[in-house]
Enzyme design. Sequence first.
Site, PDB file in Angstrom:
ATOM      1  N   ASP A  71       0.875  -1.217  -0.070  1.00 39.09           N
ATOM      2  CA  ASP A  71      -0.017  -0.094  -0.005  1.00 39.09           C
ATOM      3  C   ASP A  71       0.930   1.339   0.106  1.00 39.09           C
ATOM      4  O   ASP A  71       2.237   1.070   0.198  1.00 39.09           O
ATOM      5  CB  ASP A  71      -0.945  -0.039   1.400  1.00 39.09           C
ATOM      6  N   ASN A 130      -8.968  -0.808  12.614  1.00 38.26           N
ATOM      7  CA  ASN A 130     -10.568  -1.051  12.166  1.00 38.26           C
ATOM      8  C   ASN A 130     -10.626  -2.443  11.201  1.00 38.26           C
ATOM      9  O   ASN A 130     -11.688  -2.502  10.644  1.00 38.26           O
ATOM     10  CB  ASN A 130     -11.064   0.098  11.338  1.00 38.26           C
ATOM     11  N   GLU A 137      -9.873  -0.572   3.302  1.00 35.09           N
ATOM     12  CA  GLU A 137     -10.755  -0.030   4.398  1.00 35.09           C
ATOM     13  C   GLU A 137     -12.051  -0.717   4.516  1.00 35.09           C
ATOM     14  O   GLU A 137     -12.642  -1.006   3.359  1.00 35.09           O
ATOM     15  CB  GLU A 137     -10.859   1.572   4.253  1.00 35.09           C
TER      16      GLU A 137
END
Length: 231
Positions: A71, A130, A137
């Site tokens: 990433d 998360n 995400e």
Amino acid sequence: MVASVTLNVQPDSHSLARAAADFICAQVVARPDLSILVATGNTPMPTYSELARRAQAGEADFSRVTAVQLDEYLGVPEDDPRSLWAWMKRSFVEPLGTGRTVRLDDPAQFESEISELGGIDLAILGLGPNGHLGFNEPPSPPDAPTRRLALMPASLESNRAYWGDLPVPTQAVTAGMNVILAARQTLLLVSGAHKRTVLRAALEEPETPDLPASLLRRTAPTVIADAAAWT
Ligand code: PGA
């Protein structure tokens, strides 16, 4: 827990690093030209230091390995020391002496380079607060491709630690869930009490795109956690 997860709980982050290095070195011995998707973040750093120590001691050879970036932030030049590319080079590529690299910039070109490599052999991953993997995400379905996206508040908050007083980038590009879930082996590293709740959910709650890490169970992952993250 799903039976296909191999969970290895280590007493602390040092033994986690040694166990993870053992796992990675065994893969490289079995296939010296391994393609490895390489997470940055704090969690894998002790593992990469241990791999570098072994490489420098002549105990492991990464010269035929291809290191593939997982990433990246958008709007940060590649030679900026804060870029994840620079972090991967500094912590993994240079100290281990990997022969080849694949940089993540243009999503379509990245996926075609991975196809030319014959896919990812080993994905080394951290666990986001998360439940993100890379910067996938929530929600990220299993077929989410490599793409550019906006980071969520939880990720911005945890990334703040890497950026000091500088503004945290809000946009990123990530290897897709499609790339991660197609890896032949996946290794999830989890360290610290602050990851305990999300790790439990990732391994024990029903699989859901709302917790991308839960989808990793489809890959029969090896999870190496320290006792603080799994008690
Ligand atoms: P960390 O980051 O290893 O620094 O905790 C993991 C992640 O956010 O993916």
